[in-house]
Design an enzyme around this catalytic site. Structure first.
Site, short mmCIF file in Angstrom:
data_model
loop_
_atom_site.label_atom_id
_atom_site.label_comp_id
_atom_site.label_asym_id
_atom_site.label_seq_id
_atom_site.Cartn_x
_atom_site.Cartn_y
_atom_site.Cartn_z
CB CYS A 160 -0.60 0.07 1.65
SG CYS A 160 -2.21 -1.19 1.13
CG ASP B 49 -5.24 -8.30 -1.60
OD1 ASP B 49 -5.98 -8.23 -0.62
OD2 ASP B 49 -4.68 -7.69 -2.01
CG ASN C 142 0.25 -6.81 8.15
OD1 ASN C 142 0.66 -7.50 8.24
ND2 ASN C 142 -0.33 -6.14 6.93
#
Length: 569
Positions: free
Chosen positions: A44, A293, A315
């Site tokens: 990210c 994901d 996480n």
């Protein structure tokens, strides 16, 4: 005999699960397999490396003590074996082995497991169109791509860029290229708004205006047909409506879960392709876990499996999986969908469902919008905050909250407060109206914005007034030749008289004057009211009601919302 834990995938969830397992079960043999060179990095953060806000690519691979998380780090510091540049090719559930291939040598071998963790992530959705293999066509999903984009910008090779997709990564990439490098950026989105499925149309128009104000072109409801090159390099993007010059094209049109391994192994998948995991994050095979994901997780609000590819959730899931493979009984309740995004002048943040998502889930939902200062009105430093609460008209249940503000931290604080309530309860409007939040003038109003938006929702659902959005008000105004609506601007004269002087149909009647001028307002025509934020118009609406004028509507968010959407009388 030591338990063998095998993890496929080494970016976010995989390393978190592996390290958690070793902390709880030090004797376990934990192995990570990943096909990439780089592992355990903050994906990210890639747009912020491209923008230059993160100076060094290694910062995304480092601990908070600046130690690089490479295979040697995991071996020495964590007791975890890592095989990077190694591809998992096949899962044999009967033998409890995974066939892997060394991508440098081509050699294959089988790795045994007692518990298997699938953390294969997702890949960018890239269409199979002409020119897709040209140089300069990338997706911002790997560190190598981020490095290539920044080097091209630093070398002055990119004057124009086209970003295909107006979601999180696409918009973050637009900010990075336009703000830092002065690149002429164009966003092409095939849906009719930015952040589709994330923001309501009202807030999406604010995001669009924020981009346009920064000289980023936005083309909606438009499809990329092909790419054309100058030699081997991309030079042009051809859509169904125009041609765009580009030396860089970034595909950011969503993600496809990397679930082929799971599918071939016979694990249960959701209709949208992600691996179904239960509250323990186990797949349909009790010895195989999945998250991040590549996995479908329960949406707490709808009760159905959904998909939310966010590093924060990966996480948290990794910790739960690491506990479970170590022998601890841990659960992951699901998600409500909480996110944040920094654009140019505005930040956007949300949790739960948008109005359209709630309606598709079968709820009788509407969105209620406000504009309110994020701090006490008398405090010198303050910003206007947009909030939209999603509520059920029938049972008053709250499904979500989204917003926009110049001060992203102030906005995030409100969203996080409601996210916690949504995750562990089924709140109704009164729960948010009475939600206790910290107050001091430098931080909030005595009646906080999050309470106010619930109060307005109560008024709307209770039928005390008919609410319309700022863009709906302006649509009525611009179509005034075809309707019989009487428009009233209830702001102080300094603001309202300017428009009235230009347009006689725009009636400037400040709140302070409405009682004295009640005779000017027709009782046989619809009346549409607007003010700066919506509050003065609501007060005026009540005065009209008490005088027998009831066919009224109030523009939620007032001229503040209209301006943020880039609309004008």
């Amino acid at each position: 005999m030591a338990k063998k834990i095998l993890v496929i995938g080494g970016v976010a969830l995989g390393p978190k699960a592996a390290c958690r397992c070793k902390r709880l079960a030090p004797d376990a043999e934990v192995t990570i397999v990943d096909e990439n060179l780089y592992i355990s990095y903050g994906g990210c953060g890639m747009p912020y490396y491209v923008s230059g806000e993160v100076q060094n690519l290694d910062a995304l691979r480092s601990t908070n003590a600046d130690v690089i998380r490479d295979p040697e780090f995991f071996s020495k510091m964590k007791g975890v074996t890592v095989f990077n540049q190694t591809r998992a090719k096949k899962i044999d559930r009967a033998k409890k082995t995974v066939l892997v291939e060394d991508l440098n040598t081509g050699a294959t071998r089988e790795l045994a497991y007692d518990k298997l963790v699938i953390a294969t992530g997702a890949r960018a959705r890239v269409p199979e169109i002409e020119g897709i293999t040209l140089k300069g066509v990338l997706s911002l999903t790997r560190l190598e791509a981020a490095e290539a984009i920044r080097k091209a910008c630093e070398g002055g090779k990119v004057a124009e860029a086209v970003i295909v997709g107006g979601g999180f990564i696409g918009l973050e990439a637009a900010v990075a290229l336009a703000d830092m490098w002065g690149v002429k950026v164009t966003i092409v989105e095939m849906m009719d708004q930015l952040l589709p499925g994330v923001l309501s149309p009202t807030l999406a128009k604010m995001a669009e205006q924020d981009c346009r104000a920064a000289k980023v072109d936005v083309h909606l409801s438009e499809k990329v047909l092909r790419l054309e090159g100058d030699g081997d390099n991309v030079a042009k993007v051809v859509t169904d409506k125009r041609e765009l010059k580009a030396q860089l094209v970034i595909f950011a049109a969503g993600f496809i879960p990397n679930s082929s391994l799971a599918k071939e192994a016979g694990l249960e998948l959701a209709p949208f392709g992600a691996i179904i995991a239960d509250e323990h994050l186990r797949t349909s095979d009790p010895d195989i876990y999945a998250g991040g994901d590549c996995a479908a997780i329960k949406n707490i609000i709808t009760g159905k499996h959904g998909y939310l590819p966010l590093g924060s959730m990966a996480n948290r899931e990794g910790r739960v999986i690491g506990s479970n493979v170590a022998g601890v009984d841990a659960t992951f309740p699901g998600y409500v969908g909480t996110w944040a995004l920094k654009l140019f002048s505005l930040s956007f943040c949300g949790t739960g469902l948008t109005p359209s998502q709630a309606c598709r889930a079968g709820f009788d939902a509407i969105g209620v919008c406000i504009e309110q200062l994020d701090r006490a009105h008398f405090y010198p430093e303050k910003k206007m905050m947009s909030l939209e609460l999603v509520v059920d008209k029938s049972n008053r249940r709250v499904y979500g909250l989204q917003g926009a503000c110049v001060d992203g931290d102030a906005l995030k604080a409100r969203i996080d407060a409601v996210a916690g309530v949504l995750e562990y309860a089924k709140p109704v409007i009164e729960d948010i109206s009475n939600l206790e939040v910290a107050y001091a003038p430098p931080f909030a109003s005595a009646m906080d914005a999050v309470n106010t938006v619930a109060n307005v929702a109560d008024n709307v659902v209770s039928g005390r007034f008919r609410a319309i959005t700022g863009d709906e008000f302006m649509e009525l105004w611009h179509n005034r030749a075809n309707n019989d609506i009487y428009f009233i601007d209830m702001r102080p004269p300094k603001a309202s008289k300017k428009i009235e002087a230009q347009y006689p149909e725009w009636h400037a009647i400040p709140l302070e004057e409405i009682k004295a001028r009640i005779g000017e307002v027709p009782k046989d025509r619809p009346v549409a009211l607007i003010c700066n934020s919506g509050l003065r118009a609501y007060e005026g609406l009540l005065i009209l009601k008490n005088n027998g004028i009831t066919n009224t509507s109030n523009s939620m968010g007032g001229m503040q919302a209209v301006t943020k959407m880039g609309l004008k009388p």
